[in-house]
Design an enzyme around this catalytic site. Structure first.
Site, PDB file in Angstrom:
ATOM      1  N   HIS A   1     -11.969 -13.747 -11.085  1.00 46.35           N
ATOM      2  CA  HIS A   1     -10.607 -13.861 -10.541  1.00 46.35           C
ATOM      3  C   HIS A   1     -10.139 -12.516  -9.981  1.00 46.35           C
ATOM      4  O   HIS A   1      -9.588 -12.449  -8.880  1.00 46.35           O
ATOM      5  CB  HIS A   1      -9.667 -14.353 -11.635  1.00 46.35           C
ATOM      6  CG  HIS A   1      -8.213 -14.246 -11.292  1.00 46.35           C
ATOM      7  ND1 HIS A   1      -7.634 -14.917 -10.234  1.00 46.35           N
ATOM      8  CD2 HIS A   1      -7.212 -13.522 -11.871  1.00 46.35           C
ATOM      9  CE1 HIS A   1      -6.337 -14.628 -10.180  1.00 46.35           C
ATOM     10  NE2 HIS A   1      -6.065 -13.779 -11.156  1.00 46.35           N
TER      11      HIS A   1
ATOM     12  N   ASP B   1      -3.960  -7.802 -14.279  1.00 46.67           N
ATOM     13  CA  ASP B   1      -3.773  -8.483 -15.570  1.00 46.67           C
ATOM     14  C   ASP B   1      -4.087  -7.609 -16.773  1.00 46.67           C
ATOM     15  O   ASP B   1      -4.054  -8.085 -17.912  1.00 46.67           O
ATOM     16  CB  ASP B   1      -4.640  -9.748 -15.624  1.00 46.67           C
ATOM     17  CG  ASP B   1      -4.017 -10.911 -14.878  1.00 46.67           C
ATOM     18  OD1 ASP B   1      -2.777 -10.965 -14.778  1.00 46.67           O
ATOM     19  OD2 ASP B   1      -4.769 -11.775 -14.395  1.00 46.67           O
TER      20      ASP B   1
ATOM     21  N   GLU C   1      -1.083  -7.251 -19.141  1.00 48.96           N
ATOM     22  CA  GLU C   1      -0.664  -8.568 -19.637  1.00 48.96           C
ATOM     23  C   GLU C   1      -1.685  -9.184 -20.605  1.00 48.96           C
ATOM     24  O   GLU C   1      -1.303  -9.814 -21.584  1.00 48.96           O
ATOM     25  CB  GLU C   1      -0.481  -9.475 -18.432  1.00 48.96           C
ATOM     26  CG  GLU C   1       0.217 -10.769 -18.690  1.00 48.96           C
ATOM     27  CD  GLU C   1       0.502 -11.468 -17.369  1.00 48.96           C
ATOM     28  OE1 GLU C   1       0.090 -12.630 -17.247  1.00 48.96           O
ATOM     29  OE2 GLU C   1       1.132 -10.869 -16.483  1.00 48.96           O
ATOM     30  N   ASP C   2      -2.968  -8.998 -20.316  1.00 48.16           N
ATOM     31  CA  ASP C   2      -3.999  -9.760 -21.036  1.00 48.16           C
ATOM     32  C   ASP C   2      -5.007  -8.923 -21.818  1.00 48.16           C
ATOM     33  O   ASP C   2      -5.982  -9.468 -22.341  1.00 48.16           O
ATOM     34  CB  ASP C   2      -4.784 -10.634 -20.045  1.00 48.16           C
ATOM     35  CG  ASP C   2      -3.908 -11.706 -19.414  1.00 48.16           C
ATOM     36  OD1 ASP C   2      -2.886 -12.089 -20.018  1.00 48.16           O
ATOM     37  OD2 ASP C   2      -4.251 -12.161 -18.307  1.00 48.16           O
TER      38      ASP C   2
END
Length: 192
Positions: free
Chosen positions: A34, A59, A62-63
């Site tokens: 991704h 990300d 966030e992840d």
């Protein structure tokens, strides 16, 4: 996409930080697929290297366990600002847990107040998410929806809100692809 030392560093950083994470597809794909797609969309859309790097890293806050300080030290304050502008807030101003809708409303507000580069990263992220979801739906049908936290109309609202902001401030191939992806999402999931 230029393969500069900084972009190579961002690829390696993202691969380490997202190691062991997978996409929500029928056939599990490493999450970095991704991130590479987002970076390629940005490069094709004419984004500069810092925006492409932010796409690779969008990300991480966030992840993963990445901290803002770590990201700034490795990639600078501009990349950090871009990544922060596309990172979902987990808590409200008073420390309360946010609902999915409230979180996404704050994301849209961050994009409205943020730099154009952040909007480009968000658009590329939405394009890849939408195209992946539409393709998976074509293979799996409605069984796909069980792996997502919200009903299709929620995603349509959110993606539409980001697209509306993109229409105000972006132009060119990235915006056109976002429009096409959103239309396919609306046709595919709008009647479910």
């Amino acid at each position: 996409m230029n393969h500069t030392p900084e972009i190579k560093k961002a690829i390696q950083f993202a691969a380490r930080k997202h190691h062991g994470q997978f996409r929500a597809e029928a056939e599990p794909l490493p999450y970095v697929t991704h991130l590479f797609s987002v970076a390629l969309l940005l490069a094709e859309g004419g984004a500069g290297d810092e925006v492409v790097i932010a796409g690779l890293l969008h990300d991480t806050l966030e992840d993963t366990d990445t901290t803002p300080e770590e990201l700034e030290k490795a990639f600078g304050s501009r990349v950090l600002r871009l990544v922060e502008a596309v990172t979902e807030p987990k808590l409200g101003l008073n420390g309360e847990q946010l609902s999915w809708r409230a979180m996404k409303e704050l994301c849209v507000k961050q994009l409205q107040d943020g730099p154009d580069g952040a909007l480009m990263v968000s658009a590329a992220d939405k394009i890849d998410n939408i195209e992946s979801k539409v393709a998976a739906f074509g293979r799996e049908g409605a069984a796909l929806l069980a792996r997502f936290s919200q009903k299709p109309e929620s995603y349509l609202w959110y993606h539409g809100a980001v697209l509306e902001e993109a229409r105000k401030r972006l132009s060119g191939p990235l915006l056109e692809r976002f429009k096409r992806a959103y239309e396919r999402e609306r046709i595919t999931f709008g009647a479910l």
